[in-house]
Design an enzyme around this catalytic site. Sequence first.
Site, PDB file in Angstrom:
ATOM      1  CE  LYS A 121      -3.980   1.793   0.046  1.00  0.00           C
ATOM      2  NZ  LYS A 121      -3.523   2.854  -1.172  1.00  0.00           N
ATOM      3  CG  ASN A 149      -5.514  17.483  -0.761  1.00  0.00           C
ATOM      4  OD1 ASN A 149      -5.836  18.301  -0.974  1.00  0.00           O
ATOM      5  ND2 ASN A 149      -5.317  16.438  -1.237  1.00  0.00           N
ATOM      6  CE  LYS A 199       4.681   7.384  -1.282  1.00  0.00           C
ATOM      7  NZ  LYS A 199       3.490   7.735  -0.119  1.00  0.00           N
ATOM      8  CB  SER A 217      -6.005   4.434   1.369  1.00  0.00           C
ATOM      9  OG  SER A 217      -5.836   5.613   0.997  1.00  0.00           O
ATOM     10  CE  LYS A 230       2.727   6.971   7.146  1.00  0.00           C
ATOM     11  NZ  LYS A 230       2.223   7.968   5.870  1.00  0.00           N
ATOM     12  CB  THR A 256      -3.428  13.022   4.920  1.00  0.00           C
ATOM     13  OG1 THR A 256      -3.437  11.848   4.277  1.00  0.00           O
ATOM     14  CG2 THR A 256      -2.134  12.906   5.714  1.00  0.00           C
TER      15      THR A 256
END
Length: 423
Positions: free
Chosen positions: A77, A228, A113, A356, A101, A197
Amino acid sequence: MNTLSFLNSHKDSAWSIFVTQVERVLPHLGDLTFWASTLTRPKRALIVDIPLEMDDGSVRHFEGYRVQHNLSRGPGKGGVRFHPDVTLEEVMALSAWMTVKCAALNLPFGGAKGGIRVDPASLTKKELERLTRRYTSEIGLIIGPQQDIPAPDVGTNAQVMAWMMDTYSMNVGATTTGVVTGKPVHLGGSLGRVKATGRGVFVTGRKAAERLHIDVSQARIGVQGFGNVGSVAAQLFAQEGASIIAVQDHSATLVNEQGIDIAALIAWQQARGEIRGFAGAAEVDHDAFWTLRYDILIPAALEGQITASRAERLDCRLVLEGANGPTVPQADDILRERGITVLPDVICNAGGVTVSYFEWVQDFSSFYWSENEIYQKLDAIILSAFDYVWNKSLELGVSLRTAAYAIACERILIAREERGIYP
């Protein structure tokens, strides 16, 4: 453990920072240190060439990446970054931070990523679409709803995710909404994702402030980065009565000791793509941002922003890491010695990956939750993780970052040990 053998990193590079963070947690892992070398070696790194036909008929080549750091706890992820400074080493570090995380939040994912070294602002919309679709086709070998699920990051958005989802779906012959998250809501995206976030930074930051006896309603706050994450966090803190006295982005550093009108600044930034020229604050030198007096500082831009020299000068009580890896290890030590608490990125900015996860679950079930339900579930998960990390920090007598890594790395390495090595 020869942790840097995989890549000869500069000592202040993103990957080197991650490796140092892992090394600091080893004394707290007991027998699991046997497996610790797996954390400093990404499972898989894919480098792809992306030939792009430009609108004028010429062809340019761009380099893209997808790194899967660790998949012991579930599918990969992590976001996809379009930025001119993207490198393999940076993407490796970002994928590794995603591993930690997800484990710290106890989400059923590993870390991944992706990125392309490109300035998306230099492309037309059609060029950006062709770039995205070719990149998706190139990394399609290793992504999928049960393999690796990309999401937006710096330089990408819901439209880019829609193109990725459509391209993957065309290539496999079936609409596969769960291959990415951060999509438009009408294509299987989740309500609450855009602000998740920034909301996570606010919710965990408010809790940390309470533990440190900081009155948020009277707090002076500085925000670096106004996308954001930074803008949403700033707006939520302002609604609680805090004064956002300084905001910095790539274009300018704005200061207003009486507090910046965040709603007006958001409108200005959305109309122009930058904060420069905003009339409600004075523009000062970029370096001045790091010398102002704050109660709370929110670095929400890119990694490596709080260096040792900046840490020596910071005048604040609490740092909320809205960005990934904004504090280098030496600066971490200096801040701790100076009594400045750092709420690490792997907890502080985990709201995005949590929602997510909700989106991924909703796509599988084709049953969707309201925005209020999303925020209730989000707050419950990240505050539970916050409490666990805070208590672990007190138990071990270590920083919040080391406590978060101790929790996360234990979960990752237990999964590694129990799964064993195949063949």
